[in-house]
Design a protein around this motif. Structure first.
Motif, PDB file in Angstrom:
ATOM      1  N   ALA A  22     -46.375  28.378  21.081  1.00  0.00           N
ATOM      2  CA  ALA A  22     -45.949  29.608  20.413  1.00  0.00           C
ATOM      3  C   ALA A  22     -46.288  30.836  21.246  1.00  0.00           C
ATOM      4  N   SER A  23     -47.366  30.750  22.042  1.00  0.00           N
ATOM      5  CA  SER A  23     -47.788  31.904  22.843  1.00  0.00           C
ATOM      6  C   SER A  23     -48.506  31.417  24.096  1.00  0.00           C
ATOM      7  N   GLY A  24     -48.755  32.352  24.992  1.00  0.00           N
ATOM      8  CA  GLY A  24     -49.510  32.035  26.197  1.00  0.00           C
ATOM      9  C   GLY A  24     -50.947  31.652  25.880  1.00  0.00           C
ATOM     10  N   GLU A  25     -51.489  32.255  24.831  1.00  0.00           N
ATOM     11  CA  GLU A  25     -52.862  31.935  24.407  1.00  0.00           C
ATOM     12  C   GLU A  25     -52.941  30.485  23.927  1.00  0.00           C
ATOM     13  N   GLN A  26     -51.928  30.052  23.187  1.00  0.00           N
ATOM     14  CA  GLN A  26     -51.907  28.678  22.700  1.00  0.00           C
ATOM     15  C   GLN A  26     -51.749  27.698  23.865  1.00  0.00           C
ATOM     16  N   GLU A  27     -50.926  28.044  24.826  1.00  0.00           N
ATOM     17  CA  GLU A  27     -50.752  27.185  25.999  1.00  0.00           C
ATOM     18  C   GLU A  27     -52.070  27.043  26.762  1.00  0.00           C
ATOM     19  N   GLU A  28     -52.781  28.155  26.934  1.00  0.00           N
ATOM     20  CA  GLU A  28     -54.070  28.119  27.627  1.00  0.00           C
ATOM     21  C   GLU A  28     -55.080  27.270  26.857  1.00  0.00           C
ATOM     22  N   PHE A  29     -55.094  27.388  25.529  1.00  0.00           N
ATOM     23  CA  PHE A  29     -56.010  26.591  24.708  1.00  0.00           C
ATOM     24  C   PHE A  29     -55.755  25.103  24.913  1.00  0.00           C
ATOM     25  N   TRP A  30     -54.492  24.670  24.851  1.00  0.00           N
ATOM     26  CA  TRP A  30     -54.192  23.249  24.985  1.00  0.00           C
ATOM     27  C   TRP A  30     -54.441  22.758  26.403  1.00  0.00           C
ATOM     28  N   ARG A  31     -54.236  23.610  27.399  1.00  0.00           N
ATOM     29  CA  ARG A  31     -54.533  23.201  28.775  1.00  0.00           C
ATOM     30  C   ARG A  31     -56.043  22.976  28.927  1.00  0.00           C
TER      31      ARG A  31
ATOM     32  N   SER B   1     -64.947  19.149  25.950  1.00  0.00           N
ATOM     33  CA  SER B   1     -66.264  19.499  25.406  1.00  0.00           C
ATOM     34  C   SER B   1     -66.495  21.003  25.451  1.00  0.00           C
ATOM     35  N   ARG B   2     -66.047  21.649  26.512  1.00  0.00           N
ATOM     36  CA  ARG B   2     -66.194  23.104  26.608  1.00  0.00           C
ATOM     37  C   ARG B   2     -65.336  23.806  25.554  1.00  0.00           C
ATOM     38  N   THR B   3     -64.123  23.307  25.352  1.00  0.00           N
ATOM     39  CA  THR B   3     -63.240  23.895  24.349  1.00  0.00           C
ATOM     40  C   THR B   3     -63.823  23.734  22.959  1.00  0.00           C
ATOM     41  N   ALA B   4     -64.370  22.564  22.671  1.00  0.00           N
ATOM     42  CA  ALA B   4     -64.989  22.336  21.367  1.00  0.00           C
ATOM     43  C   ALA B   4     -66.192  23.260  21.185  1.00  0.00           C
ATOM     44  N   SER B   5     -66.950  23.477  22.240  1.00  0.00           N
ATOM     45  CA  SER B   5     -68.093  24.386  22.165  1.00  0.00           C
ATOM     46  C   SER B   5     -67.633  25.819  21.896  1.00  0.00           C
ATOM     47  N   ASN B   6     -66.553  26.242  22.574  1.00  0.00           N
ATOM     48  CA  ASN B   6     -66.012  27.595  22.346  1.00  0.00           C
ATOM     49  C   ASN B   6     -65.518  27.757  20.915  1.00  0.00           C
ATOM     50  N   LEU B   7     -64.837  26.748  20.393  1.00  0.00           N
ATOM     51  CA  LEU B   7     -64.360  26.802  19.006  1.00  0.00           C
ATOM     52  C   LEU B   7     -65.524  26.863  18.030  1.00  0.00           C
ATOM     53  N   SER B   8     -66.543  26.070  18.289  1.00  0.00           N
ATOM     54  CA  SER B   8     -67.724  26.069  17.430  1.00  0.00           C
ATOM     55  C   SER B   8     -68.379  27.450  17.412  1.00  0.00           C
ATOM     56  N   HIS B   9     -68.458  28.074  18.580  1.00  0.00           N
ATOM     57  CA  HIS B   9     -69.033  29.418  18.683  1.00  0.00           C
ATOM     58  C   HIS B   9     -68.201  30.431  17.891  1.00  0.00           C
ATOM     59  N   LYS B  10     -66.872  30.367  18.008  1.00  0.00           N
ATOM     60  CA  LYS B  10     -65.999  31.283  17.271  1.00  0.00           C
ATOM     61  C   LYS B  10     -66.135  31.085  15.771  1.00  0.00           C
TER      62      LYS B  10
END
Length: 131
Positions: free
Chosen positions: A77-86, A93-102
């Protein structure tokens, strides 16, 4: 319940060929996009594979070109979503940590808002504003 191949919902976490950015069938471009590396690196690896394992590399490339779905045009849907999935594909593990922090930050703000709304100060302010 299984769906026919052409009716499946596109998934941002799947491996797709990328014919729009590819040279022949888009297999190398799709692999580069999936693993977040340069397409040139994947193409060089494919060429090296051609020199050492010519027939298996050609068969694998064309089989992948026929079996792997092409990347849908509006997958993200957006560039932000593309970056998240990449990031999710390359560093889960880093992405999960970032989500947990948010989510911890969101939870803190919700708790603060809830504490304010249930406080006597909020009721006093509300009654004062009604006057």
């Amino acid at each position: 319940m299984t769906y026919p191949r052409d009716r499946r919902e596109p998934s941002p976490s799947r491996f797709y060929r990328d014919p729009a950015n590819g040279r022949i069938l888009g297999v190398c471009a799709g692999a580069a996009d999936y693993f977040d590396v340069s397409p040139g690196t994947v193409r060089i690896a494919a060429i090296i594979g051609l020199f050492f394992f010519t027939i298996p590399t050609v068969v694998a490339y064309f089989a992948a070109g026929m079996l792997i779905d092409a990347k849908p045009e509006h997958l993200y849907a957006s560039g932000e979503q593309e970056e998240f999935w990449r990031e999710m594909r390359t560093e889960p593990s880093r992405t999960a940590s970032n989500l947990s922090h948010k989510f911890r930050g969101i939870e803190r703000r919700i708790r603060a808002a809830e504490a304010y709304v249930t406080s006597s100060e909020f009721k006093l302010n509300r009654d004062f504003n009604k006057l």
